[in-house]
Design an enzyme around this catalytic site. Structure first.
Site, short mmCIF file in Angstrom:
data_model
loop_
_atom_site.label_atom_id
_atom_site.label_comp_id
_atom_site.label_asym_id
_atom_site.label_seq_id
_atom_site.Cartn_x
_atom_site.Cartn_y
_atom_site.Cartn_z
N ASP A 67 40.75 9.21 -49.65
CA ASP A 67 39.33 9.96 -50.32
C ASP A 67 39.44 11.07 -52.04
O ASP A 67 40.58 11.25 -52.33
CB ASP A 67 38.47 10.73 -49.22
CG ASP A 67 39.60 12.16 -48.54
OD1 ASP A 67 40.37 12.27 -49.00
OD2 ASP A 67 39.17 12.94 -47.78
N ASN A 136 36.06 19.98 -38.91
CA ASN A 136 34.11 19.63 -37.91
C ASN A 136 34.60 18.16 -37.13
O ASN A 136 33.78 17.38 -37.04
CB ASN A 136 33.54 20.00 -39.20
CG ASN A 136 33.86 19.01 -39.94
OD1 ASN A 136 34.84 18.36 -40.15
ND2 ASN A 136 32.56 19.33 -41.37
N HIS A 138 35.65 15.83 -38.94
CA HIS A 138 35.70 14.75 -40.21
C HIS A 138 37.05 13.82 -40.27
O HIS A 138 38.96 14.44 -40.14
CB HIS A 138 35.68 15.57 -41.38
CG HIS A 138 36.07 15.79 -42.43
ND1 HIS A 138 35.95 16.99 -42.82
CD2 HIS A 138 37.21 16.23 -42.36
CE1 HIS A 138 36.41 17.62 -44.26
NE2 HIS A 138 37.65 16.85 -43.11
N GLU A 143 31.60 13.26 -42.38
CA GLU A 143 31.58 14.48 -42.47
C GLU A 143 30.58 14.25 -41.20
O GLU A 143 29.81 12.63 -40.35
CB GLU A 143 30.55 15.02 -42.83
CG GLU A 143 31.12 15.39 -44.52
CD GLU A 143 32.01 16.26 -44.46
OE1 GLU A 143 32.43 16.73 -43.41
OE2 GLU A 143 32.82 17.43 -45.37
P1 PGA Z 1 44.39 19.98 -44.00
O1 PGA Z 1 42.76 18.99 -43.98
O2 PGA Z 1 45.62 18.83 -43.36
O3 PGA Z 1 44.40 20.56 -45.58
O4 PGA Z 1 44.00 20.54 -42.56
C1 PGA Z 1 42.20 18.02 -43.29
C2 PGA Z 1 40.68 17.82 -43.31
O5 PGA Z 1 40.24 18.85 -43.21
O6 PGA Z 1 41.32 16.90 -43.07
#
Ligand code: PGA
Length: 241
Positions: A67, A136, A138, A143
């Protein structure tokens, strides 16, 4: 899903790097799907260490990132383009033309997304996809929603994601409200998937990902439908399973 629980973040990083190295040893021109965020940083560092020790050769490896923020140029320090070069690519012998990241400042969003899907297919599909997971649930920037997009697309970021990612920006207003992301279908078409999660704050979403019903409310639950997923977590992230 195969769940591997190791002691701590350091061990996640070592094990994840080993799994990536095994993939590249088995197939020199592997197509890797790569993730950004805090979680994979240790894995990238360990892969750099392995490269420096002559244990791994990236010269034929092809990568696709999951992404990119919409509205941030590749030169923006918070872009995922910048993150990947800063954290990983500059230290290894990957060829520039084998690196693929979505263009966050494209004026042709549909064209950019379709071309990304085309390039993934043209390179034979993703052999190994590395994933982090949002609090959450995702994956990439897919999302929680009533419906999930299958293919690479533009997404509105949830308030929770904007809040979580504001730590990297001067203030919450600076966080882009949209992003380009591989779709859920793009992700689950990968041959193999490794999901990384560390720390107690991920324990709830990890529990739902592994044991919960498959639901678009927790996009990561779709991984239950894939036949080669390794969930690599530390003891703190495993406390609720
Ligand atoms: P993080 O993010 O590795 O910084 O916890 C993971 C994500 O939001 O996919």
């Amino acid at each position: 899903m195969k769940v591997i629980t190791v002691k701590n973040y350091h061990e996640i990083s070592i094990k994840a790097a080993q799994l990536v190295a095994d993939q590249i040893t088995n197939k020199k021109n592997s197509v890797l799907g790569l993730a950004t965020g805090q979680t994979p940083i240790g894995m990238y560092q360990e892969l750099i260490n392995m490269f420096k020790r002559g244990e791994i050769d990236f010269s034929d490896v092809i990568t696709f990132n999951l992404d990119e923020y919409y509205g941030l140029s590749p030169a923006h320090p918070q872009s995922y383009h910048y993150f990947m070069w800063d954290t990983f690519f500059q230290y290894i012998n990957i060829k520039k033309e084998n690196i693929h990241l979505l263009n966050g400042v494209t004026e042709n969003i549909d064209g950019e997304c379709q071309h990304y899907e085309y390039l993934i297919q043209k390179n034979g599909g993703i052999d190994l996809q590395i994933l982090g997971i949002g609090d959450n649930g995702h994956l990439g920037f897919n999302e929680p929603a009533i419906g999930l997009h299958s293919k690479t697309h533009l997404v509105n970021l949830s308030e929770e994601t904007i809040r979580a990612n504001s730590q990297y920006f001067n203030n919450i207003q600076e966080v882009p409200k949209q992003a380009l992301t591989m779709g859920i279908g793009t992700i689950i078409k990968a041959q193999k998937i490794i999901l990384l999660a560390s720390g107690r704050k991920k324990s709830h979403v990890i529990e739902r990902t592994i044991n919960g019903p498959v639901s678009t409310e927790v996009p990561a639950t779709v991984l239950q439908l894939h036949n080669n997923v390794t969930v690599l977590i530390d003891e703190e992230a495993a406390t609720k399973i």
